[in-house]
Enzyme design. Sequence first.
Site, PDB file in Angstrom:
ATOM      1  N   SER A 108       0.977  -1.471   0.237  1.00 13.65           N
ATOM      2  CA  SER A 108       0.012  -0.224   0.045  1.00 13.65           C
ATOM      3  C   SER A 108       1.207   1.298   0.106  1.00 13.65           C
ATOM      4  CB  SER A 108      -0.734  -0.120   1.222  1.00 13.65           C
ATOM      5  OG  SER A 108      -1.331   0.468   1.134  1.00 13.65           O
ATOM      6  N   ASP A 141      -5.369  -3.447  -2.614  1.00 13.50           N
ATOM      7  CA  ASP A 141      -4.619  -3.510  -0.876  1.00 13.50           C
ATOM      8  C   ASP A 141      -3.743  -4.653  -1.077  1.00 13.50           C
ATOM      9  OD1 ASP A 141      -2.906  -2.000   0.952  1.00 13.50           O
ATOM     10  OD2 ASP A 141      -4.812  -1.255   1.803  1.00 13.50           O
TER      11      ASP A 141
END
Length: 603
Positions: free
Chosen positions: A372, A490
């Site tokens: 991320s 993510d």
Amino acid sequence: MYVIKTGSVGVFVERGGAEAFVTYLHRGDFFGELALLSGTRRMATVRVLLDAELYELDRDAFMRLMEENPAVALYLSRHYAYRFAQSTHQVLKEPLPGLFAVTSTHEGLGRSHLLYSLCHHLVAEAGKDVLVVDLNPGPPGRLEGFGIRPAACPSQDLLQVLAEGSLVFLEDCWCHHPSGFEVLRVFASHGSDDTLRALEEHVSLFMDALRKHFQMVFFNVGSDGGFLGEEILRLSDRILLLINNTRQELGRVRARLAYLKDLSHGRLDHIKVGVSHLAGERGLPRVLLKKELGVPETPAVWVDRTPAALASRLDTEKSFPVRGPRALARELGGVRVGLALGAGGARGWAHLGVLKILEEEGVHVDMIAGASMGALVGAFYARTGSVSRTVSLTVDQMPTRLQARRKIFDYTLPVHGIIRGGRLQRLMREALGNADFLDLLIPTFVVAVDIDTGEEVLLERGNVSEAVRASISIPGIFNPARLDGRWLVDGGLLNPVPVDVLVQKGADFILAVCIEHEKGRRTRKRHGAPRLLGVLSRTINIMHARAAADYAQKADLILYPQVSRFAWDDFHRGRALMRAGEEACGDRIDEIKRLLSRKTSGA
């Protein structure tokens, strides 16, 4: 029972369903005595690692020896106790390589520059006891040009063993480099066929004697090393092959690889390939070279067109990013630093503060893994090799909340997510120069999650900005990213601090940076009900925090910047977040250096 006359063997035991290496046995050592003493099944497997001659002692002869020499029984019992203690400590899957043959497809690629620069960095950074056996005569004064001067043999015990093998003529062939490595000029003793023949006949004893006295031995073998060179290539633990990557040289490279593969009994994993840029105008891309040659990993650039390489001088600079001979030395010496950067939204700007302290303190990062926001920061740093340059491309582009929103947030109908993600990807593409992973100055690995299968996906090839865009796609906030036929989101969902990726890639010291608060530490309370974006982001944060502590445990050291007072979308507060990272790393930099020093010393 067997006694080793020459050569060496390795002792392996079964542990946890897999074979584990216990120890080397050399000339004068023995094995098999326990089965004769107890009559039980043998507990270990012994495998020849270097051509060996053995004396065999059968049960009757062994028992007579014990009866006539009671002291032998006492010695064996003590020796067995020592060996058993050794076996409880070793956990290696295979013996660490100690004998390396360095060769090339042809001359003029800077092989000696690579070899001697490599040894300098192995001593300076990994604290290794290193010897170079130079079989390559080269032009007059070549070694002197590298600063290598005649010296005495570093060990009288070694000379004694060599003399027993009729290799006493090597006594006057030793040299020393001021950085600390030794050199044995074998070519200087090729004055007669008798001396060369003696070395060829006792090559196994010769190599084993060197292995016992030095942690790492490198043999400089020319492209035509004769019978002696071939024997050394066959018996070495690893072969380092230097090539030129131009298409016109591809045929010669394939032929050399096939020859070395045959010497290594078909095992390509014993051969490591590196590229020289000293010859040829334009080379094949390294990813294509890997495919064309069928080698296990993408070849690294070992020799570039630096002033030192062009002038046949040592590369002694401790430069960063880590490249060339220094990078190879840190890999072979087992001192590569891996940095795992965790997920955490805007609070991930704290990673830059950690990198700033590491950079200032000379703690050089060899590889990065990010999830991320950690993937974004890691990719920018790997591309630039500089914190200040990374800050100018990221944090400084968003001095206010309004400007940050204009750079990042392109709202859309909430079908797949609230934010389309096109603006952010465009920003990354422009700043990163549309870079491929092979363009990065520091090897970097990005994790994402396949939203359809729930699998973790490791991204390490292709376009960097597309990979980062996938890794930052927080479900419900950003639209998923389409990449290689998959819908990716993510990476922090499954692996918020990708320490395990660095373990897999061979990092020797791993520093993890967790952005989410430590387990048990409370975050600040809000006043009033959070809005939709806040609810979504906070939900992800809770998941990250719960998993991060577990995923980071394999790291050698974990940093927790104090960022709980910041919101997930405080992208405009980059400088303040950086200071939090600086404080977290600065408070423990002495501990980081101490742990790295222990790694270097082999503790």
